[in-house]
Design a protein around this motif. Structure first.
Motif, PDB file in Angstrom:
ATOM      1  N   THR A  81       0.105 -20.270  -9.014  1.00  0.00           N
ATOM      2  CA  THR A  81      -0.605 -19.286  -9.826  1.00  0.00           C
ATOM      3  C   THR A  81      -1.524 -18.430  -8.967  1.00  0.00           C
ATOM      4  O   THR A  81      -1.621 -17.218  -9.161  1.00  0.00           O
ATOM      5  CB  THR A  81      -1.399 -19.990 -10.940  1.00  0.00           C
ATOM      6  N   ALA A  82      -2.187 -19.052  -8.009  1.00  0.00           N
ATOM      7  CA  ALA A  82      -3.062 -18.302  -7.110  1.00  0.00           C
ATOM      8  C   ALA A  82      -2.261 -17.264  -6.323  1.00  0.00           C
ATOM      9  O   ALA A  82      -2.726 -16.126  -6.119  1.00  0.00           O
ATOM     10  CB  ALA A  82      -3.789 -19.249  -6.169  1.00  0.00           C
ATOM     11  N   VAL A  83      -1.071 -17.622  -5.882  1.00  0.00           N
ATOM     12  CA  VAL A  83      -0.233 -16.675  -5.153  1.00  0.00           C
ATOM     13  C   VAL A  83       0.206 -15.535  -6.076  1.00  0.00           C
ATOM     14  O   VAL A  83       0.231 -14.364  -5.666  1.00  0.00           O
ATOM     15  CB  VAL A  83       0.988 -17.386  -4.537  1.00  0.00           C
ATOM     16  N   SER A  84       0.542 -15.855  -7.321  1.00  0.00           N
ATOM     17  CA  SER A  84       0.920 -14.803  -8.263  1.00  0.00           C
ATOM     18  C   SER A  84      -0.219 -13.827  -8.501  1.00  0.00           C
ATOM     19  O   SER A  84      -0.013 -12.614  -8.645  1.00  0.00           O
ATOM     20  CB  SER A  84       1.375 -15.412  -9.598  1.00  0.00           C
ATOM     21  N   GLU A  85      -1.431 -14.342  -8.534  1.00  0.00           N
ATOM     22  CA  GLU A  85      -2.581 -13.451  -8.690  1.00  0.00           C
ATOM     23  C   GLU A  85      -2.689 -12.490  -7.511  1.00  0.00           C
ATOM     24  O   GLU A  85      -3.006 -11.303  -7.678  1.00  0.00           O
ATOM     25  CB  GLU A  85      -3.859 -14.281  -8.830  1.00  0.00           C
ATOM     26  N   ARG A  86      -2.386 -12.973  -6.309  1.00  0.00           N
ATOM     27  CA  ARG A  86      -2.401 -12.109  -5.132  1.00  0.00           C
ATOM     28  C   ARG A  86      -1.265 -11.100  -5.191  1.00  0.00           C
ATOM     29  O   ARG A  86      -1.426  -9.942  -4.779  1.00  0.00           O
ATOM     30  CB  ARG A  86      -2.284 -12.958  -3.859  1.00  0.00           C
ATOM     31  N   ALA A  87      -0.114 -11.513  -5.710  1.00  0.00           N
ATOM     32  CA  ALA A  87       1.007 -10.582  -5.832  1.00  0.00           C
ATOM     33  C   ALA A  87       0.677  -9.465  -6.818  1.00  0.00           C
ATOM     34  O   ALA A  87       1.006  -8.297  -6.583  1.00  0.00           O
ATOM     35  CB  ALA A  87       2.265 -11.336  -6.272  1.00  0.00           C
ATOM     36  N   VAL A  88       0.043  -9.828  -7.922  1.00  0.00           N
ATOM     37  CA  VAL A  88      -0.387  -8.812  -8.890  1.00  0.00           C
ATOM     38  C   VAL A  88      -1.340  -7.831  -8.224  1.00  0.00           C
ATOM     39  O   VAL A  88      -1.210  -6.607  -8.365  1.00  0.00           O
ATOM     40  CB  VAL A  88      -1.050  -9.475 -10.110  1.00  0.00           C
ATOM     41  N   ALA A  89      -2.310  -8.355  -7.485  1.00  0.00           N
ATOM     42  CA  ALA A  89      -3.279  -7.491  -6.811  1.00  0.00           C
ATOM     43  C   ALA A  89      -2.593  -6.558  -5.820  1.00  0.00           C
ATOM     44  O   ALA A  89      -2.970  -5.383  -5.688  1.00  0.00           O
ATOM     45  CB  ALA A  89      -4.328  -8.345  -6.104  1.00  0.00           C
ATOM     46  N   ALA A  90      -1.578  -7.059  -5.126  1.00  0.00           N
ATOM     47  CA  ALA A  90      -0.871  -6.228  -4.150  1.00  0.00           C
ATOM     48  C   ALA A  90      -0.125  -5.083  -4.828  1.00  0.00           C
ATOM     49  O   ALA A  90      -0.104  -3.950  -4.326  1.00  0.00           O
ATOM     50  CB  ALA A  90       0.107  -7.097  -3.349  1.00  0.00           C
ATOM     51  N   ILE A  91       0.474  -5.374  -5.971  1.00  0.00           N
ATOM     52  CA  ILE A  91       1.210  -4.337  -6.699  1.00  0.00           C
ATOM     53  C   ILE A  91       0.268  -3.248  -7.178  1.00  0.00           C
ATOM     54  O   ILE A  91       0.506  -2.048  -6.956  1.00  0.00           O
ATOM     55  CB  ILE A  91       1.963  -4.958  -7.891  1.00  0.00           C
ATOM     56  N   VAL A  92      -0.812  -3.642  -7.830  1.00  0.00           N
ATOM     57  CA  VAL A  92      -1.687  -2.639  -8.434  1.00  0.00           C
ATOM     58  C   VAL A  92      -2.478  -1.879  -7.374  1.00  0.00           C
ATOM     59  O   VAL A  92      -2.944  -0.758  -7.620  1.00  0.00           O
ATOM     60  CB  VAL A  92      -2.634  -3.271  -9.473  1.00  0.00           C
ATOM     61  N   ALA A  93      -2.630  -2.455  -6.182  1.00  0.00           N
ATOM     62  CA  ALA A  93      -3.293  -1.722  -5.106  1.00  0.00           C
ATOM     63  C   ALA A  93      -2.434  -0.560  -4.625  1.00  0.00           C
ATOM     64  O   ALA A  93      -2.958   0.435  -4.108  1.00  0.00           O
ATOM     65  CB  ALA A  93      -3.604  -2.663  -3.941  1.00  0.00           C
ATOM     66  N   ARG A  94      -1.110  -0.682  -4.783  1.00  0.00           N
ATOM     67  CA  ARG A  94      -0.199   0.376  -4.355  1.00  0.00           C
ATOM     68  C   ARG A  94       0.009   1.446  -5.426  1.00  0.00           C
ATOM     69  O   ARG A  94       0.423   2.559  -5.111  1.00  0.00           O
ATOM     70  CB  ARG A  94       1.158  -0.233  -3.988  1.00  0.00           C
ATOM     71  N   VAL A  95      -0.203   1.084  -6.681  1.00  0.00           N
ATOM     72  CA  VAL A  95       0.067   2.017  -7.780  1.00  0.00           C
ATOM     73  C   VAL A  95      -1.226   2.205  -8.562  1.00  0.00           C
ATOM     74  O   VAL A  95      -1.671   1.294  -9.257  1.00  0.00           O
ATOM     75  CB  VAL A  95       1.171   1.479  -8.719  1.00  0.00           C
ATOM     76  N   ARG A  96      -1.826   3.378  -8.446  1.00  0.00           N
ATOM     77  CA  ARG A  96      -3.125   3.609  -9.060  1.00  0.00           C
ATOM     78  C   ARG A  96      -3.116   4.898  -9.889  1.00  0.00           C
ATOM     79  O   ARG A  96      -3.652   5.922  -9.451  1.00  0.00           O
ATOM     80  CB  ARG A  96      -4.211   3.712  -7.988  1.00  0.00           C
ATOM     81  N   PRO A  97      -2.515   4.871 -11.051  1.00  0.00           N
ATOM     82  CA  PRO A  97      -2.539   6.084 -11.873  1.00  0.00           C
ATOM     83  C   PRO A  97      -3.954   6.403 -12.336  1.00  0.00           C
ATOM     84  O   PRO A  97      -4.755   5.502 -12.593  1.00  0.00           O
ATOM     85  CB  PRO A  97      -1.637   5.722 -13.052  1.00  0.00           C
ATOM     86  N   ALA A  98      -4.257   7.679 -12.433  1.00  0.00           N
ATOM     87  CA  ALA A  98      -5.581   8.082 -12.907  1.00  0.00           C
ATOM     88  C   ALA A  98      -5.706   7.775 -14.389  1.00  0.00           C
ATOM     89  O   ALA A  98      -4.757   7.970 -15.157  1.00  0.00           O
ATOM     90  CB  ALA A  98      -5.793   9.572 -12.658  1.00  0.00           C
ATOM     91  N   PRO A  99      -6.864   7.269 -14.832  1.00  0.00           N
ATOM     92  CA  PRO A  99      -7.048   7.008 -16.269  1.00  0.00           C
ATOM     93  C   PRO A  99      -7.143   8.319 -17.047  1.00  0.00           C
ATOM     94  O   PRO A  99      -8.017   9.143 -16.774  1.00  0.00           O
ATOM     95  CB  PRO A  99      -8.352   6.217 -16.327  1.00  0.00           C
TER      96      PRO A  99
END
Length: 350
Positions: free
Chosen positions: A77-95
């Motif tokens: 689960t800890a690794v999955s949390e890091r994977a999520v963070a890695a994905i969203v760090a690359r994709v940052r749509p403006a709100p």
């Protein structure tokens, strides 16, 4: 074959590799895999919901089947949390939409499903305040006053957190913020979200995002009755007497289940923990007057214990001990009787 079919097939194959990485606590391997897929054109939302979320469900199944330890499950689960963070760090749509507060109910520590919702909402253009696990109601309300969100998305994975979730829902609505409920704790059909007065419920993160993006939350029809704890004091007494009831149940179980005489200290601790879970789910079922909350837990518990070599009959003995202890609790006894029947049915499935 359509492109969608190819992507699905690729994600299924990738899912096996991803599970191997997280099962070995291989953070770099898991992150490299999801970033490679992102670079190949797989959407960030699809990676979150079609790769990581299924892997997390599989982790739960492997733990329940006693194939993975708690430590391995936590590491994955800890690794999955890091994977999520890695994905969203690359994709940052403006709100470009409004603001949503996303939080787990008070006492709820299963944060990753709620985190996935928060990230899907960000990808859809919302400004999101993700508050994480175990958010006390008063602190959440303070946050709402400070930020003025359009809605609260409240996650609850375990039914034992429903009383606190109910208090949070009521408090949010009292300050004018609607609540979208989600998570298995509210029932697979959302019936308990409706009972506790949530403005809406969604079974999945993408469905929740669709609800929020459509404008006003689609309101539930009024529940036919409020939570059952309002009609008598059984819930209150079960909560206040928890320690006393567990002490009595352990003593009674020791007398009723001879194998306990040879239990190690660790086995005795595990037994006390199991009895505590049974009592907590019983208390939650009394709160919402929903037998399925209790019987589903008993069926699941019987399977988990069976996978760990605990005789299935031990569950029924434990339930009968509580049945005898709770002579002055008619609703709780009615639920326990149904739990005993569910445990018996689980026996027959062996």
């Amino acid at each position: 074959m359509s492109t969608a079919g190819l992507v699905t097939t690729d994600l299924r194959a990738a899912g096996e590799h991803y599970l191997e990485h997280i099962g070995q606590a291989d953070e770099f391997g898991a992150v490299d895999l999801v970033l490679d897929l992102l670079q190949q054109g797989v959407g960030a939302e699809s990676l979150l919901l079609d790769l990581i979320a299924p892997a997390q469900r599989r982790i739960g199944e492997l733990w329940a089947a006693n194939q993975w330890s708690v430590a391995r499950e936590h590491g994955a689960t800890a690794v999955s949390e890091r994977a999520v963070a890695a994905i969203v760090a690359r994709v940052r749509p403006a709100p470009v939409l409004g603001r949503i507060t996303v939080a787990c109910a008070d006492g709820e520590y299963h944060a990753l499903p709620t985190r996935l919702l928060a990230e899907v909402l960000r990808l859809r253009g919302w400004r999101v305040d993700f508050l994480g696990a175990n958010v006390p109601g008063p602190h959440l309300i303070t946050h709402l006053h400070q930020t003025g969100p359009d809605a609260v998305a409240l996650g609850c994975a375990l039914a034992i957190r429903l009383p606190r979730a109910h208090a949070t829902i009521t408090a949010c609505q009292a300050v004018g913020v609607p609540v979208l409920a989600g998570g298995s704790g509210f029932g697979a059909d959302g019936r308990l979200a409706r009972l506790l007065g949530a403005d809406a419920w969604a079974p999945t993160a993408d469905a929740a995002a669709d609800h929020l993006s459509s404008g006003a939350l689609p309101a539930f029809p009024a529940a036919p009755h409020g939570p059952a704890h309002l009609s008598d004091e059984e819930y209150t007494h079960l909560t206040r007497r928890r320690g006393e009831l567990l002490t009595g149940a352990m003593a009674a179980l020791t007398a009723a289940w001879p194998p306990m005489a040879a239990y190690t200290a660790h086995q005795l601790d595990s037994t006390a923990e199991d009895l505590g879970h049974i009592l907590d789910f019983l208390t939650a079922a009394v709160y919402v007057d929903d037998a399925q909350v209790f019987t589903d837990f008993i069926t699941w518990t019987a399977g988990v214990l069976r996978a760990r070599g605990v005789p299935a009959g031990a569950v029924k003995v434990g339930l009968r001990v509580f049945y005898d202890e709770l002579r002055d609790f008619p609703r709780a006894r009615h639920l326990l009787a149904q739990g005993i029947e569910a445990a018996h049915d689980a026996d027959l499935e062996i």
